[in-house]
Design a protein around this motif. Sequence first.
Motif, PDB file in Angstrom:
ATOM      1  N   LEU A 160      14.354   3.100   7.498  1.00 31.50           N
ATOM      2  CA  LEU A 160      13.612   2.132   6.687  1.00 31.50           C
ATOM      3  C   LEU A 160      14.280   0.751   6.754  1.00 31.50           C
ATOM      4  N   ALA A 161      15.613   0.758   6.747  1.00 35.23           N
ATOM      5  CA  ALA A 161      16.345  -0.518   6.835  1.00 35.23           C
ATOM      6  C   ALA A 161      15.986  -1.224   8.139  1.00 35.23           C
ATOM      7  N   ASP A 162      15.883  -0.450   9.243  1.00 29.08           N
ATOM      8  CA  ASP A 162      15.515  -1.037  10.543  1.00 29.08           C
ATOM      9  C   ASP A 162      14.117  -1.634  10.498  1.00 29.08           C
ATOM     10  N   VAL A 163      13.180  -0.861   9.927  1.00 31.91           N
ATOM     11  CA  VAL A 163      11.787  -1.320   9.856  1.00 31.91           C
ATOM     12  C   VAL A 163      11.708  -2.612   9.047  1.00 31.91           C
ATOM     13  N   LEU A 164      12.422  -2.654   7.912  1.00 34.55           N
ATOM     14  CA  LEU A 164      12.380  -3.840   7.051  1.00 34.55           C
ATOM     15  C   LEU A 164      13.017  -5.044   7.744  1.00 34.55           C
ATOM     16  N   ALA A 165      14.055  -4.758   8.532  1.00 32.22           N
ATOM     17  CA  ALA A 165      14.747  -5.845   9.220  1.00 32.22           C
ATOM     18  C   ALA A 165      13.830  -6.532  10.237  1.00 32.22           C
ATOM     19  N   GLU A 166      12.860  -5.772  10.771  1.00 31.02           N
ATOM     20  CA  GLU A 166      11.936  -6.332  11.770  1.00 31.02           C
ATOM     21  C   GLU A 166      10.914  -7.274  11.141  1.00 31.02           C
ATOM     22  N   GLN A 167      10.723  -7.154   9.806  1.00 28.81           N
ATOM     23  CA  GLN A 167       9.640  -7.888   9.157  1.00 28.81           C
ATOM     24  C   GLN A 167      10.058  -9.309   8.798  1.00 28.81           C
ATOM     25  N   THR A 168       9.044 -10.184   8.807  1.00 30.46           N
ATOM     26  CA  THR A 168       9.287 -11.559   8.391  1.00 30.46           C
ATOM     27  C   THR A 168       8.856 -11.704   6.947  1.00 30.46           C
ATOM     28  N   PHE A 197       9.436  13.240  10.072  1.00 33.63           N
ATOM     29  CA  PHE A 197       8.174  12.502   9.965  1.00 33.63           C
ATOM     30  C   PHE A 197       7.876  11.795  11.283  1.00 33.63           C
ATOM     31  N   ASP A 198       6.607  11.367  11.412  1.00 35.89           N
ATOM     32  CA  ASP A 198       6.176  10.631  12.597  1.00 35.89           C
ATOM     33  C   ASP A 198       6.565   9.176  12.353  1.00 35.89           C
ATOM     34  N   ALA A 199       7.653   8.753  12.969  1.00 33.15           N
ATOM     35  CA  ALA A 199       8.231   7.435  12.686  1.00 33.15           C
ATOM     36  C   ALA A 199       7.220   6.318  12.954  1.00 33.15           C
ATOM     37  N   ASP A 200       6.401   6.502  13.998  1.00 33.84           N
ATOM     38  CA  ASP A 200       5.451   5.466  14.370  1.00 33.84           C
ATOM     39  C   ASP A 200       4.376   5.285  13.291  1.00 33.84           C
ATOM     40  N   ARG A 201       3.857   6.431  12.820  1.00 31.44           N
ATOM     41  CA  ARG A 201       2.790   6.401  11.812  1.00 31.44           C
ATOM     42  C   ARG A 201       3.333   5.904  10.470  1.00 31.44           C
ATOM     43  N   LEU A 202       4.508   6.404  10.096  1.00 26.73           N
ATOM     44  CA  LEU A 202       5.080   6.005   8.800  1.00 26.73           C
ATOM     45  C   LEU A 202       5.458   4.521   8.830  1.00 26.73           C
ATOM     46  N   ARG A 203       5.856   4.061  10.008  1.00 23.01           N
ATOM     47  CA  ARG A 203       6.193   2.648  10.181  1.00 23.01           C
ATOM     48  C   ARG A 203       4.946   1.807   9.886  1.00 23.01           C
ATOM     49  N   ARG A 204       3.815   2.273  10.408  1.00 20.52           N
ATOM     50  CA  ARG A 204       2.570   1.548  10.178  1.00 20.52           C
ATOM     51  C   ARG A 204       2.246   1.507   8.676  1.00 20.52           C
ATOM     52  N   ALA A 205       2.477   2.641   7.989  1.00 21.27           N
ATOM     53  CA  ALA A 205       2.215   2.698   6.542  1.00 21.27           C
ATOM     54  C   ALA A 205       3.130   1.723   5.797  1.00 21.27           C
ATOM     55  N   VAL A 206       4.409   1.743   6.151  1.00 17.92           N
ATOM     56  CA  VAL A 206       5.384   0.872   5.477  1.00 17.92           C
ATOM     57  C   VAL A 206       5.035  -0.594   5.714  1.00 17.92           C
ATOM     58  N   ILE A 207       4.715  -0.929   6.980  1.00 12.50           N
ATOM     59  CA  ILE A 207       4.386  -2.329   7.299  1.00 12.50           C
ATOM     60  C   ILE A 207       3.127  -2.758   6.540  1.00 12.50           C
ATOM     61  N   ASN A 208       2.160  -1.850   6.466  1.00  7.84           N
ATOM     62  CA  ASN A 208       0.921  -2.124   5.725  1.00  7.84           C
ATOM     63  C   ASN A 208       1.205  -2.476   4.265  1.00  7.84           C
ATOM     64  N   VAL A 209       2.033  -1.638   3.613  1.00  5.98           N
ATOM     65  CA  VAL A 209       2.365  -1.873   2.199  1.00  5.98           C
ATOM     66  C   VAL A 209       3.136  -3.188   2.077  1.00  5.98           C
TER      67      VAL A 209
END
Lengths: 447, 120
Positions: A298-306, A326-338
Amino acid sequence: MLVAAHRGLVKTTTGVALLVAVATAVTIPGVYFFAAYKSEQRQINLEAEQTARTLGKFVYTHPDHWRWQSHRLDELLSYGAAYLRDSHRRIVSDDGDLIAAFGTSPGYPSLSGIFRVSNGADVVGFVEISYSLWPLIRQTLFVSAIGVLLSTAVYLTLRSLPLRALNRVLADFETSRTELQTANASITSLNDELEQRVIARTAELKAAQEELLRTERLSALGQVTATVAHELRNPLGAIRNSVFLVGEKTQHRGLGLERMLARTERNISRCDRIVNELLDYTRKKTLTARPTPLDAWLADVLAEQTVPEGIALCEELGTPGLELAFDADRLRRAVINVFDNACQAMAEWHEREPGRDALSLTVQTRSSGGRAELRFIDTGPGMTPELLEKAFEPLFSTKGFGVGLGMPTIKQIMEQHGGGMDVSSEPGRGTTVVLWLPVENQQEEAA
Amino acid sequence: MAKALKILVVDDDVDVAESLADILEFDGHDVALAHSGQEAVRHLEERAFDIAFLDVVMPEMNGVDCLCKINELRPETKVFMVTGYSVDQLLNQAADQGAMGVLFKPVAATRMREILRTCA
């Protein structure tokens, strides 16, 4: 009502029985007395007549001195006395003088018969026979006693017969009533049960129907979007490539096309995102779940966001070491969406009503009660309950652009993982989105 | 500038094929265009190509059938599948038939250049 009817019937029956009993008690001795009285009267009259006729013959043969033949007259009077007990017999002359008598006076009440004595031409006197009525009264009383007994029996029988029948009917009725009540209670219970089942089934049907409508709508939407995606991606590709080439060819020539080309490229990307969003929701992807350390990922995903200007991002990751499949790709999409939803809502709010401070998005992870939670807490404009309810409907959007599949897609992704999505919001205070995944017991303990 | 490559671009959408070819030609490659599987086969029968970009969904002969034909005629050709949306079954078949990779439309020019750099 039944008790009242029963009482009425008892009263009527008792009344009729009493009437019949009284009638019996009065009629029997009455008829007896009347018949016996008549019979005795006839007997006395006959006796008086016979005695008078015999005396008439004696007067005829002894016209001058019959009055003084007392022993003959006594003998004549005593004749027949054996038949009429306690009778009093007298011979009276035509002018009322007593000529002869036999027996004692019967007193009152009595019965008497008189017959004239004739010598063949003239009436010379009368024979009077009296008889006491007491023997008849005594007999009548006796008969009355029998009559009373008889009438009592009649009364009791009359009274009890219909009552017994009625009681039998009442007992049958009571049994039937109990059975009916039991059946009624049973029917009521079944009815209630049936009603509950109907309500439950109706709700189930309604839910199924809604789900079917949704599925049908999405199925139709899926077909349309697949076609649209294919048809749009080709022209988009052609535009993108052409614009790219125009950019390459005009580069460093001082034509001032850079801003226009950048805008064109930006909008091609926007169209591309819309197509992706549509495809993402309608396409059923199979999950490729791999064990992944949640916090690090999650820290990695958040770090990618502006993070837009003016918004503070706080990370409070509280499940170090927790590894989840979990499916990292799908969950990443959910996290980015939120994440995007929260940032956009806060940025737009800030633009609309500037001067707010402390706009922040706090991202937390925690694990409890068999769930691993990813919490996104923003201090944005929040949503009214009506808006919140609609947020999960496909094709609903509050944004100026976008197709409104963001929230449904997030929910779908979480549900595909066996988890879910909870949203709470307060207008003016902010929104909290919780994405959760199921945690195996041993993993939770290990965490 | 990387080495010039002989590239075959196959797409039934003329604009897509041409816009891709324009960039490749701008980069100095030798590009041939085909708008159907049959046309691509005809090109391959005539000459060899280093790389082929094959649209997956095309009428009559689809990208996978075309790939099989390329494998027969010019097995040395490196083939990349290009698709507008995922047809998992076809993409799996393509991978089994030795496709080098899949590009999703709209294909970014930078991505294509990256691929060509690795293939050169």
